[in-house]
Write a protein that holds these residues in place. Structure first.
Motif, PDB file in Angstrom:
ATOM      1  N   GLU A  64      -8.012  -3.150   2.341  1.00  0.00           N
ATOM      2  CA  GLU A  64      -6.907  -3.821   1.666  1.00  0.00           C
ATOM      3  C   GLU A  64      -7.374  -4.577   0.422  1.00  0.00           C
ATOM      4  O   GLU A  64      -6.645  -4.675  -0.551  1.00  0.00           O
ATOM      5  CB  GLU A  64      -6.223  -4.796   2.632  1.00  0.00           C
ATOM      6  CG  GLU A  64      -5.389  -4.109   3.710  1.00  0.00           C
ATOM      7  CD  GLU A  64      -4.267  -3.297   3.115  1.00  0.00           C
ATOM      8  OE1 GLU A  64      -3.630  -3.773   2.153  1.00  0.00           O
ATOM      9  OE2 GLU A  64      -4.025  -2.178   3.607  1.00  0.00           O
ATOM     10  N   GLU A  65      -8.575  -5.125   0.473  1.00  0.00           N
ATOM     11  CA  GLU A  65      -9.105  -5.845  -0.689  1.00  0.00           C
ATOM     12  C   GLU A  65      -9.255  -4.904  -1.876  1.00  0.00           C
ATOM     13  O   GLU A  65      -8.881  -5.244  -3.006  1.00  0.00           O
ATOM     14  CB  GLU A  65     -10.460  -6.473  -0.347  1.00  0.00           C
ATOM     15  CG  GLU A  65     -11.043  -7.303  -1.500  1.00  0.00           C
ATOM     16  CD  GLU A  65     -12.432  -7.829  -1.194  1.00  0.00           C
ATOM     17  OE1 GLU A  65     -13.006  -8.493  -2.086  1.00  0.00           O
ATOM     18  OE2 GLU A  65     -12.949  -7.566  -0.086  1.00  0.00           O
ATOM     19  N   LYS A  67      -7.683  -2.043  -2.328  1.00  0.00           N
ATOM     20  CA  LYS A  67      -6.350  -1.621  -2.742  1.00  0.00           C
ATOM     21  C   LYS A  67      -5.702  -2.662  -3.656  1.00  0.00           C
ATOM     22  O   LYS A  67      -5.089  -2.320  -4.678  1.00  0.00           O
ATOM     23  CB  LYS A  67      -5.486  -1.388  -1.505  1.00  0.00           C
ATOM     24  CG  LYS A  67      -4.116  -0.807  -1.796  1.00  0.00           C
ATOM     25  CD  LYS A  67      -3.360  -0.538  -0.515  1.00  0.00           C
ATOM     26  CE  LYS A  67      -1.983   0.047  -0.821  1.00  0.00           C
ATOM     27  NZ  LYS A  67      -1.222   0.306   0.435  1.00  0.00           N
ATOM     28  N   LYS A  68      -5.858  -3.933  -3.304  1.00  0.00           N
ATOM     29  CA  LYS A  68      -5.293  -5.014  -4.114  1.00  0.00           C
ATOM     30  C   LYS A  68      -5.953  -5.072  -5.486  1.00  0.00           C
ATOM     31  O   LYS A  68      -5.276  -5.237  -6.510  1.00  0.00           O
ATOM     32  CB  LYS A  68      -5.476  -6.345  -3.387  1.00  0.00           C
ATOM     33  CG  LYS A  68      -4.839  -7.525  -4.096  1.00  0.00           C
ATOM     34  CD  LYS A  68      -5.006  -8.809  -3.287  1.00  0.00           C
ATOM     35  CE  LYS A  68      -4.386  -9.992  -4.007  1.00  0.00           C
ATOM     36  NZ  LYS A  68      -4.556 -11.257  -3.246  1.00  0.00           N
ATOM     37  N   ILE A  69      -7.282  -4.916  -5.517  1.00  0.00           N
ATOM     38  CA  ILE A  69      -8.017  -4.942  -6.788  1.00  0.00           C
ATOM     39  C   ILE A  69      -7.558  -3.811  -7.696  1.00  0.00           C
ATOM     40  O   ILE A  69      -7.340  -4.004  -8.901  1.00  0.00           O
ATOM     41  CB  ILE A  69      -9.538  -4.843  -6.530  1.00  0.00           C
ATOM     42  CG1 ILE A  69     -10.058  -6.152  -5.921  1.00  0.00           C
ATOM     43  CG2 ILE A  69     -10.299  -4.520  -7.818  1.00  0.00           C
ATOM     44  CD1 ILE A  69     -11.500  -6.086  -5.479  1.00  0.00           C
ATOM     45  N   GLU A  71      -4.689  -2.165  -7.667  1.00  0.00           N
ATOM     46  CA  GLU A  71      -3.314  -2.389  -8.142  1.00  0.00           C
ATOM     47  C   GLU A  71      -3.308  -3.402  -9.287  1.00  0.00           C
ATOM     48  O   GLU A  71      -2.585  -3.225 -10.277  1.00  0.00           O
ATOM     49  CB  GLU A  71      -2.432  -2.884  -6.991  1.00  0.00           C
ATOM     50  CG  GLU A  71      -2.089  -1.823  -5.956  1.00  0.00           C
ATOM     51  CD  GLU A  71      -1.179  -0.746  -6.492  1.00  0.00           C
ATOM     52  OE1 GLU A  71      -0.575  -0.952  -7.562  1.00  0.00           O
ATOM     53  OE2 GLU A  71      -1.071   0.315  -5.853  1.00  0.00           O
ATOM     54  N   GLN A  72      -4.117  -4.466  -9.159  1.00  0.00           N
ATOM     55  CA  GLN A  72      -4.220  -5.459 -10.236  1.00  0.00           C
ATOM     56  C   GLN A  72      -4.789  -4.829 -11.499  1.00  0.00           C
ATOM     57  O   GLN A  72      -4.315  -5.097 -12.608  1.00  0.00           O
ATOM     58  CB  GLN A  72      -5.114  -6.619  -9.786  1.00  0.00           C
ATOM     59  CG  GLN A  72      -4.487  -7.509  -8.721  1.00  0.00           C
ATOM     60  CD  GLN A  72      -5.452  -8.584  -8.234  1.00  0.00           C
ATOM     61  OE1 GLN A  72      -6.658  -8.500  -8.469  1.00  0.00           O
ATOM     62  NE2 GLN A  72      -4.931  -9.584  -7.540  1.00  0.00           N
ATOM     63  N   THR A  73      -5.807  -3.993 -11.309  1.00  0.00           N
ATOM     64  CA  THR A  73      -6.434  -3.335 -12.451  1.00  0.00           C
ATOM     65  C   THR A  73      -5.448  -2.433 -13.176  1.00  0.00           C
ATOM     66  O   THR A  73      -5.367  -2.440 -14.408  1.00  0.00           O
ATOM     67  CB  THR A  73      -7.647  -2.502 -11.977  1.00  0.00           C
ATOM     68  OG1 THR A  73      -8.573  -3.355 -11.300  1.00  0.00           O
ATOM     69  CG2 THR A  73      -8.342  -1.847 -13.159  1.00  0.00           C
ATOM     70  N   GLU A  75      -2.227  -2.719 -13.243  1.00  0.00           N
ATOM     71  CA  GLU A  75      -1.215  -3.532 -13.903  1.00  0.00           C
ATOM     72  C   GLU A  75      -1.748  -4.130 -15.209  1.00  0.00           C
ATOM     73  O   GLU A  75      -1.045  -4.165 -16.221  1.00  0.00           O
ATOM     74  CB  GLU A  75      -0.747  -4.646 -12.969  1.00  0.00           C
ATOM     75  CG  GLU A  75       0.424  -5.460 -13.491  1.00  0.00           C
ATOM     76  CD  GLU A  75       1.656  -4.621 -13.771  1.00  0.00           C
ATOM     77  OE1 GLU A  75       2.405  -4.985 -14.694  1.00  0.00           O
ATOM     78  OE2 GLU A  75       1.848  -3.597 -13.087  1.00  0.00           O
ATOM     79  N   GLU A  96      -9.619   6.262  -4.196  1.00  0.00           N
ATOM     80  CA  GLU A  96      -9.690   4.841  -3.845  1.00  0.00           C
ATOM     81  C   GLU A  96     -10.112   3.963  -5.018  1.00  0.00           C
ATOM     82  O   GLU A  96      -9.633   2.848  -5.170  1.00  0.00           O
ATOM     83  CB  GLU A  96     -10.671   4.636  -2.692  1.00  0.00           C
ATOM     84  CG  GLU A  96     -10.193   5.232  -1.369  1.00  0.00           C
ATOM     85  CD  GLU A  96     -11.148   4.905  -0.237  1.00  0.00           C
ATOM     86  OE1 GLU A  96     -12.316   4.573  -0.520  1.00  0.00           O
ATOM     87  OE2 GLU A  96     -10.722   4.978   0.919  1.00  0.00           O
TER      88      GLU A  96
END
Length: 417
Positions: A64-65, A67-69, A71-73, A75, A96
């Motif tokens: 999950e960490e 995945k969050k990174i 998605e932020q990247t 954006e 991934e």
């Protein structure tokens, strides 16, 4: 009753004809206008030309960490692309740790890639190494001209907390002797400016000056507005595609499609006669619906998408062939034309549904697991399958019934029997 059927048939033909004219030439009535399809549809990278780059995140994060990174990247990259004014970008996650960025119409590929992939870690650091501000403390950034030197600079507007921190830092720095009265501005661990502070700055405004031209100052402002990337990105793959190559490929594909469609239309008319003519008209309607849906969804047309469109046209014809063969069988068995049409459509329905549903499932799998152009192919194919089922099962049957009810065509030879 017969006249009513004839009028409805003529109205349907008029609507299809007007739609075809609008698709080719556009339409303008007063202040209302519709652009031609060729001007409205978004062209993909492989047709319009441009550049695509695959970047990989340099991180050991997982689950999950990670995945969050990512998605932020994505954006942050999207914000940077928007700030740079690049049109119709396609930014998608691959696997991934990778991000694929497609930039249609970009000419200077390397410059765009360098700007997008910069970490953009902005820091304001005092002479003793203390970090005063970061990019998170910046509310807005834009390129302006210095009123004294007329040189391009980057003007920063700080957030409320950032302004207060900056006020305190500039007050302390202004009381120090040279050369300690500086606040260094550091971007990605490189000092780009180290101005001396002579007085307290209370208004939350700061200026980055340096050896900028208009373009470099604008790009830096865009990077700061977009924010910092949460991870370093490594360039894995880059390819530039010339617009000429893409347009030539499109023209070749379209010309091939035109020849194929014309041959199919002729075959349907010659072999199936009146039903074949109806199928030809419905096939034109089918093509128009698919193209208008593409424009309405703002989907991007790629060369694989063109291939998907051509394939779905073939499937639409295949559905009509199955139906017409069933109708011919019923006519040979002595049924009336009206009964043969009902029976033919009923018996062909299961076969048509089976073949289209299995192909649709395959297209869904391609869309879910595919990347870039493969998704474009899958989307076009799915739109085409749904449209072909509608036109073949409902529209073709409705038009044939209108013709039969009009009472003008009673010879079974006109139906290929």
């Amino acid at each position: 009753m017969k006249m009513k059927n004839i009028l409805i048939l003529l109205l349907i033909l008029a609507v299809i004809g007007l739609s075809a004219y609008t698709a080719v030439n556009g339409l303008k009535v007063g202040n209302f206008s519709i652009n031609p399809i060729k001007d409205s549809i978004k062209l993909g990278l492989d047709i319009k030309g441009g550049v695509y780059v695959v970047l990989e995140a340099d991180t050991d994060a997982k689950g999950e960490e990670l995945k969050k990174i990512m998605e932020q990247t994505r954006e942050v990259i999207r914000k940077r692309v928007d700030a740079m004014g690049l049109t119709e970008p396609n930014i998608v996650l691959e696997g991934e740790k990778r991000i694929r960025i497609e930039l249609p119409g970009v000419k200077n590929a390397q410059e765009a890639i360098e700007s997008i992939g910069k970490t953009a870690q902005l820091k304001f650091v005092s002479s003793d190494g203390k970090v005063i501000l970061t990019g998170k403390d910046v509310k807005n950034a834009e390129m302006k001209f210095d009123q004294r030197t007329n040189q391009p600079v980057v003007s920063l507007e700080l957030t409320g907390k950032g302004a207060e921190k900056f006020r305190k830092a500039t007050k302390e720095a202004s009381q120090l002797p040279a050369p300690k009265n500086i606040i260094a501005i550091i971007l990605d661990n490189e000092v780009i400016s180290a101005p001396r502070v002579n007085e307290e700055i209370p208004n939350g405004k700061a200026v980055i000056s340096g050896n900028f031209d208009v373009k470099s100052a604008s790009n830096l402002a865009a990077l700061i507005r977009g924010g910092a990337l949460p991870v370093n990105l490594i360039e894995v793959q880059t390819q530039a595609i010339g617009a000429t190559l893409g347009i030539d490929s499109l023209k070749t594909s379209v010309n091939a499609a035109k020849i194929g469609i014309i041959l199919v239309l002729l075959f349907m008319f010659i072999y199936y006669r009146l039903p074949g003519l109806v199928a030809d008209i419905v096939l034109i309607l089918y093509t128009l619906i698919v193209l208008f849906v593409f424009v309405g969804l703002k989907a991007t047309l790629t060369l694989p998408g063109v291939a998907g469109l051509i394939l779905s046209i073939g499937m639409a014809v295949d559905a009509n062939v199955i139906i017409f063969e069933r109708i011919k069988e019923e006519l040979r068995n002595g049924k009336t034309i009206r009964a043969s049409i009902d029976s033919g459509f009923s018996k062909a329905l299961t076969t048509i549904l089976d073949s289209n549903i299995t192909t649709f499932i395959a297209a869904l799998v391609l869309y879910y697991f595919g990347l870039g152009p493969i998704k474009g192919f899958a989307i076009t194919l799915m739109i085409g399958i749904l449209t072909s089922m509608f036109t073949a099962i409902f529209v073709t049957k409705y038009i044939l019934k209108l013709i039969v009810n009009a009472g003008q065509f009673k010879n079974t030879k006109l139906f290929g029997a």
